[in-house]
Design an enzyme around this catalytic site. Structure first.
Site, PDB file in Angstrom:
ATOM      1  N   ARG A 293      11.716  -6.671   4.571  1.00 58.31           N
ATOM      2  CA  ARG A 293      11.457  -5.266   4.245  1.00 58.31           C
ATOM      3  C   ARG A 293      12.426  -4.338   4.985  1.00 58.31           C
ATOM      4  O   ARG A 293      12.720  -4.536   6.150  1.00 58.31           O
ATOM      5  CB  ARG A 293      10.025  -4.907   4.655  1.00 58.31           C
ATOM      6  CG  ARG A 293       9.724  -3.437   4.492  1.00 58.31           C
ATOM      7  CD  ARG A 293       8.252  -3.168   4.460  1.00 58.31           C
ATOM      8  NE  ARG A 293       7.640  -3.098   5.779  1.00 58.31           N
ATOM      9  CZ  ARG A 293       6.371  -2.751   5.968  1.00 58.31           C
ATOM     10  NH1 ARG A 293       5.593  -2.486   4.949  1.00 58.31           N
ATOM     11  NH2 ARG A 293       5.881  -2.711   7.191  1.00 58.31           N
TER      12      ARG A 293
ATOM     13  N   LYS B  42       0.820  -1.215   0.000  1.00 56.35           N
ATOM     14  CA  LYS B  42       0.000   0.000   0.000  1.00 56.35           C
ATOM     15  C   LYS B  42       0.851   1.261   0.000  1.00 56.35           C
ATOM     16  O   LYS B  42       0.595   2.202  -0.724  1.00 56.35           O
ATOM     17  CB  LYS B  42      -0.881   0.118   1.259  1.00 56.35           C
ATOM     18  CG  LYS B  42      -1.678  -1.067   1.653  1.00 56.35           C
ATOM     19  CD  LYS B  42      -2.532  -0.748   2.874  1.00 56.35           C
ATOM     20  CE  LYS B  42      -1.749  -0.563   4.164  1.00 56.35           C
ATOM     21  NZ  LYS B  42      -1.133  -1.750   4.698  1.00 56.35           N
TER      22      LYS B  42
ATOM     23  N   ARG C 150      -8.332   1.996  10.179  1.00 55.89           N
ATOM     24  CA  ARG C 150      -8.014   0.611  10.553  1.00 55.89           C
ATOM     25  C   ARG C 150      -9.100   0.006  11.436  1.00 55.89           C
ATOM     26  O   ARG C 150      -8.986  -1.165  11.807  1.00 55.89           O
ATOM     27  CB  ARG C 150      -6.691   0.586  11.324  1.00 55.89           C
ATOM     28  CG  ARG C 150      -5.462   0.278  10.459  1.00 55.89           C
ATOM     29  CD  ARG C 150      -4.267   0.421  11.357  1.00 55.89           C
ATOM     30  NE  ARG C 150      -3.128  -0.361  11.020  1.00 55.89           N
ATOM     31  CZ  ARG C 150      -2.067   0.126  10.373  1.00 55.89           C
ATOM     32  NH1 ARG C 150      -2.065   1.355   9.908  1.00 55.89           N
ATOM     33  NH2 ARG C 150      -1.010  -0.643  10.184  1.00 55.89           N
TER      34      ARG C 150
ATOM     35  N   ARG D 211       0.443  -8.296  14.224  1.00 56.58           N
ATOM     36  CA  ARG D 211      -0.165  -7.259  13.359  1.00 56.58           C
ATOM     37  C   ARG D 211      -1.154  -7.882  12.382  1.00 56.58           C
ATOM     38  O   ARG D 211      -2.210  -7.320  12.110  1.00 56.58           O
ATOM     39  CB  ARG D 211       0.929  -6.494  12.606  1.00 56.58           C
ATOM     40  CG  ARG D 211       1.682  -5.534  13.530  1.00 56.58           C
ATOM     41  CD  ARG D 211       3.003  -5.093  12.950  1.00 56.58           C
ATOM     42  NE  ARG D 211       2.872  -4.302  11.762  1.00 56.58           N
ATOM     43  CZ  ARG D 211       3.815  -4.197  10.819  1.00 56.58           C
ATOM     44  NH1 ARG D 211       4.946  -4.861  10.941  1.00 56.58           N
ATOM     45  NH2 ARG D 211       3.624  -3.437   9.786  1.00 56.58           N
TER      46      ARG D 211
ATOM     47  N   ARG E 297      12.283  -2.246  10.180  1.00 59.11           N
ATOM     48  CA  ARG E 297      11.389  -1.586  11.121  1.00 59.11           C
ATOM     49  C   ARG E 297      11.292  -2.418  12.390  1.00 59.11           C
ATOM     50  O   ARG E 297      11.246  -3.643  12.320  1.00 59.11           O
ATOM     51  CB  ARG E 297       9.993  -1.465  10.494  1.00 59.11           C
ATOM     52  CG  ARG E 297       9.730  -0.117   9.906  1.00 59.11           C
ATOM     53  CD  ARG E 297       8.443  -0.075   9.141  1.00 59.11           C
ATOM     54  NE  ARG E 297       7.267  -0.444   9.932  1.00 59.11           N
ATOM     55  CZ  ARG E 297       6.017  -0.333   9.491  1.00 59.11           C
ATOM     56  NH1 ARG E 297       5.791   0.128   8.284  1.00 59.11           N
ATOM     57  NH2 ARG E 297       4.998  -0.683  10.238  1.00 59.11           N
TER      58      ARG E 297
HETATM   59  P1  AMP Z   1       1.950   1.070   9.518  1.00 56.46           P
HETATM   60  O1  AMP Z   1       3.190   1.799   9.135  1.00 56.46           O
HETATM   61  O2  AMP Z   1       0.726   1.551   8.772  1.00 56.46           O
HETATM   62  O3  AMP Z   1       2.114  -0.427   9.457  1.00 56.46           O
HETATM   63  O4  AMP Z   1       1.685   1.436  11.051  1.00 56.46           O
HETATM   64  C1  AMP Z   1       2.612   1.123  12.065  1.00 56.46           C
HETATM   65  C2  AMP Z   1       1.930   1.098  13.426  1.00 56.46           C
HETATM   66  O5  AMP Z   1       1.392   2.398  13.715  1.00 56.46           O
HETATM   67  C3  AMP Z   1       0.735   0.165  13.537  1.00 56.46           C
HETATM   68  O6  AMP Z   1       1.129  -1.171  13.814  1.00 56.46           O
HETATM   69  C4  AMP Z   1      -0.037   0.788  14.695  1.00 56.46           C
HETATM   70  O7  AMP Z   1       0.597   0.532  15.943  1.00 56.46           O
HETATM   71  C5  AMP Z   1       0.148   2.283  14.417  1.00 56.46           C
HETATM   72  N1  AMP Z   1      -0.931   2.795  13.534  1.00 56.46           N
HETATM   73  C6  AMP Z   1      -0.775   3.313  12.269  1.00 56.46           C
HETATM   74  N2  AMP Z   1      -1.953   3.690  11.764  1.00 56.46           N
HETATM   75  C7  AMP Z   1      -2.896   3.407  12.707  1.00 56.46           C
HETATM   76  C8  AMP Z   1      -4.322   3.550  12.760  1.00 56.46           C
HETATM   77  N3  AMP Z   1      -5.021   4.054  11.728  1.00 56.46           N
HETATM   78  N4  AMP Z   1      -4.958   3.156  13.905  1.00 56.46           N
HETATM   79  C9  AMP Z   1      -4.269   2.655  14.945  1.00 56.46           C
HETATM   80  N5  AMP Z   1      -2.933   2.479  14.951  1.00 56.46           N
HETATM   81  C10 AMP Z   1      -2.234   2.851  13.840  1.00 56.46           C
END
Ligand code: AMP
Length: 228
Positions: A129, A15, A90, A169, A158
């Site tokens: 990644r 994405k 989310r 996750r 990461r």
């Molecule tokens: P991502 O980079 O989108 O995988 O986000 C990394 C982490 O940020 C996630 O595992 C959550 O802990 C937090 N996070 C990002 N976006 C959201 C969201 N919309 N709602 C809740 N937690 C979020």
């Protein structure tokens, strides 16, 4: 009129890479909530320090905080031409709040894309990644260079891409985020793309799907509860 796109799909579906490209090519603002949180962590803001423990465990940050962050970005002048959302919404509560904000903002159609990739492939992709520790850019497929192709920063894994956290996750994605797909699925602007294809192929299909969906879109109205 602007265009708003939500990139849905599990972690590792690609994405972020596609959102980055779409934002650049279409002159839209990319809002990646994960990136916003990681940037906030670097600056040690109070919100980020509370969020850090949850992010490290792969858990979601509370809806109220995330909705406030996204509302703030959406109300800025650079969001007026439209946005690409990556990592938000989310939860169904976030999706409902987004509909209300978009209605207030009155700025063009909302297209929802689900990027589908099987779980074994996601686990494999996330294990290898790497992202830039300075600008957050993902390494491209096959790019093994220790330096970021965009800014020269150091490429790192990461903290939440280790296997244990990845499985958590993916579990959270299934129970909290899958229902968001059901929230959007009945809309005429909902589209699905096969994310296992080569990135250029995904990009090509996305362009067609987005243009097609935008042409049938009607403005977001929260009163119709999900079915537009
Ligand atoms: P991502 O980079 O989108 O995988 O986000 C990394 C982490 O940020 C996630 O595992 C959550 O802990 C937090 N996070 C990002 N976006 C959201 C969201 N919309 N709602 C809740 N937690 C979020």
């Amino acid at each position: 009129m602007g265009l708003n796109v939500i990139m849905m799909g599990p972690p590792g579906a690609g994405k972020g890479t596609q959102a980055e490209r779409l934002a650049r090519e279409r002159g839209l603002l990319k809002i990646s909530t994960g990136e916003i949180l990681r940037d906030a962590l670097k600056e040690q803001t109070p919100v980020a320090l509370v969020a850090k423990a949850k992010m490290d465990r792969g858990e979601l940050i509370d809806d109220q905080t995330m909705i406030a962050i996204v509302r703030d970005r959406l109300m800025r002048p650079d969001a007026e031409r439209g946005v690409i959302l990556d990592g938000f919404p989310r939860t169904v509560a976030q999706a409902e709040a987004l509909d209300r904000i978009l209605e207030e903002r009155d700025s063009g159609p909302l297209v929802v894309i689900d990027v589908v990739v099987p779980e074994e492939e996601l686990v494999r992709r996330l294990a290898s990644r790497r992202i830039c520790s300075s600008c957050g850019t993902n390494a491209g497929p096959g790019d093994k260079s220790p330096a970021c192709s965009r800014c020269g920063g150091v490429m790192v894994q990461r903290a939440d891409d280790n296997q244990e956290v990845v499985l958590e996750r993916l579990k959270i994605y299934q129970h909290a985020t899958r229902p968001v797909l059901e929230y959007y699925r009945g809309r005429p602007t909902f589209r699905v793309v096969n994310g296992t294809q080569a990135p250029e192929r995904v990009a090509h299909e996305l362009d067609t799907l987005i243009d097609d969906a935008a042409s049938v879109a009607v403005p977001v109205k929260t009163t119709t509860e999900g079915a537009l």
